[in-house]
Enzyme design. Structure first.
Site, PDB file in Angstrom:
ATOM      1  CB  SER A  90      42.723  39.436  31.737  1.00  0.00           C
ATOM      2  OG  SER A  90      43.382  39.115  30.582  1.00  0.00           O
ATOM      3  CB  THR A 142      41.892  45.379  33.669  1.00  0.00           C
ATOM      4  OG1 THR A 142      42.570  44.658  34.674  1.00  0.00           O
ATOM      5  CG2 THR A 142      40.666  46.046  34.212  1.00  0.00           C
ATOM      6  CB  THR A 181      40.531  42.798  36.272  1.00  0.00           C
ATOM      7  OG1 THR A 181      41.715  42.141  35.826  1.00  0.00           O
ATOM      8  CG2 THR A 181      40.670  43.090  37.750  1.00  0.00           C
ATOM      9  NE  ARG A 210      47.416  42.236  42.667  1.00  0.00           N
ATOM     10  CZ  ARG A 210      46.955  42.782  41.542  1.00  0.00           C
ATOM     11  NH1 ARG A 210      45.822  42.360  41.007  1.00  0.00           N
ATOM     12  NH2 ARG A 210      47.608  43.758  40.958  1.00  0.00           N
ATOM     13  CB  THR A 229      44.623  48.244  31.812  1.00  0.00           C
ATOM     14  OG1 THR A 229      44.937  46.847  31.753  1.00  0.00           O
ATOM     15  CG2 THR A 229      45.329  48.953  30.675  1.00  0.00           C
ATOM     16  N   GLY A 230      46.940  47.453  33.740  1.00  0.00           N
ATOM     17  CA  GLY A 230      48.361  47.223  33.967  1.00  0.00           C
ATOM     18  C   GLY A 230      48.617  46.802  35.404  1.00  0.00           C
TER      19      GLY A 230
HETATM   20  N1  ASP Z   1      45.106  46.293  36.870  1.00  0.00           N
HETATM   21  C1  ASP Z   1      44.782  44.892  37.013  1.00  0.00           C
HETATM   22  C2  ASP Z   1      45.285  44.401  38.334  1.00  0.00           C
HETATM   23  O1  ASP Z   1      46.343  44.820  38.768  1.00  0.00           O
HETATM   24  C3  ASP Z   1      45.327  44.033  35.967  1.00  0.00           C
HETATM   25  C4  ASP Z   1      45.189  44.543  34.572  1.00  0.00           C
HETATM   26  O2  ASP Z   1      44.986  45.679  34.290  1.00  0.00           O
HETATM   27  O3  ASP Z   1      45.283  43.757  33.666  1.00  0.00           O
HETATM   28  O4  ASP Z   1      44.656  43.555  38.900  1.00  0.00           O
END
Ligand code: ASP
Length: 330
Positions: free
Chosen positions: A89, A191, A209, A219, A242-243
């Site tokens: 990731s 991330t 990330t 994106r 993160t998320g």
């Molecule tokens: N926040 C990151 C994103 O939306 C992804 C992640 O946290 O894993 O790109």
């Protein structure tokens, strides 16, 4: 279970595309995961999203053994994650967008409140270092796409193929069904967000990330957006997220956490209130968001929408993996 085998297990679950992957993952967590937040950390310290004992240790040693700043620590720690092909990731080996391109997002902030960021960066292994160059050597905060790439090349970064054979294989398999479904707590969104405080009590932070696996081409997520994926205010503290980035961007989540700490909330409560803001305003079905934060006094906390959000805290006395408290229970 070792860190490496955890990675393998997560990838395995991802490949299977199991809807209940997080449940399985939760049932085989390492025994040393602690559920209760400890009270505080003693500077110098490092905290990061997910499993990063090794990377946090590298960051801590940068401050302890090399007497460097929290900013140097952030770059050293995150660079190690970016270089790891097993981390699917972040950086090299990150999962691509649906067109098969690995595009990287990263940002960095120092104790002076300066910020640097890159987004949609292709073919460069260490976006966190490029973000630092943007912060320190340009009048700008953010460079994107082709411009960020050209800037990195001018700074001497090598052009490399970021797609590893295993990420390519997974992507080729995914393309057959082309079903886009963010999954909770597994590596299509893991991330690295890292915060460090050095001996001078100066706080820095960074975030890196490859974004959501198989995202639409073009994106960009929350991670390179100052205030969304990361925010540092050296008088108050810092937070990182993160998320699902779209939820974090719409609420400027990390800035919100720091502002809640400014209003007097401890880091744990500030993270909780920011999660509640997201949950009450948006449909978060099957979407994970997790925050970690620390205050100037070394207090720390974390909170997520769903269970299973893991974070790592490291100082001279401990290198611990904790599970955040969450809005929904198991
Ligand atoms: N926040 C990151 C994103 O939306 C992804 C992640 O946290 O894993 O790109």
């Amino acid at each position: 279970m070792s860190r490496k085998s955890l990675f393998k297990r997560r990838s395995f679950l991802q490949i299977l595309g199991l809807g209940y992957a997080s449940t399985i993952l939760n049932s085989c967590k390492t025994e040393n995961i602690k559920k209760e937040p400890l009270t505080s950390l003693k500077a110098p310290f490092v905290l990061s999203t997910w499993y990063h004992e090794v990377d946090n240790t590298i960051a801590l040693n940068t401050m302890v053994d090399q007497s460097k700043t929290s900013l140097d620590a952030i770059v050293a720690g995150i660079k190690n994650v970016e270089n790891n092909p097993d981390d699917a990731s972040v950086g090299y080996g990150g999962r691509p967008d649906r067109a098969g391109n690995v595009t990287l997002d990263a940002c960095i902030m120092n104790a002076e409140g300066d910020a640097g960021s890159v987004s949609f960066l292709k073919n460069i292994k260490n976006p966190i270092e490029v973000a630092r160059h943007v912060m320190e050597e340009t009048p700008h905060v953010m460079l994107s796409g082709e411009g960020a790439y050209k800037f990195a090349r001018e700074k001497g970064f090598e052009h490399i193929d970021l797609l590893t054979p295993s990420s390519k294989k997974e992507w080729e398999k995914w393309v057959k069904s082309s079903q886009y479904q963010p999954e909770i707590n597994i590596e299509n969104h893991d991330t690295v967000g890292m915060i460090a405080m050095d001996d001078n009590n100066n706080i820095s932070g960074g975030c890196s990330t490859s974004g959501m696996a198989y995202k639409l081409e073009g994106r960009v997520g929350d991670s390179p957006i100052i205030g969304a994926g990361l925010y540092v205010d050296n008088e108050i503290g810092a937070a990182t997220a993160t998320g699902v980035g779209e939820l974090v961007m719409k609420t400027l989540g990390s800035f919100l956490v720091v502002e809640l700490m400014r209003q007097g909330h401890n880091p744990q409560e500030a993270c909780r209130l920011a999660v509640i803001r997201i949950v009450e305003r948006y449909d978060t079905k099957d979407m994970q968001v997790g925050f970690i934060a620390c205050s100037k006094s070394g207090k720390f906390g974390a909170y997520s929408i769903f269970p299973g959000f893991i974070y790592t805290i490291t100082d001279s006395t401990q290198n611990s993996v904790l599970e955040a408290l969450s809005y929904y229970s198991k």
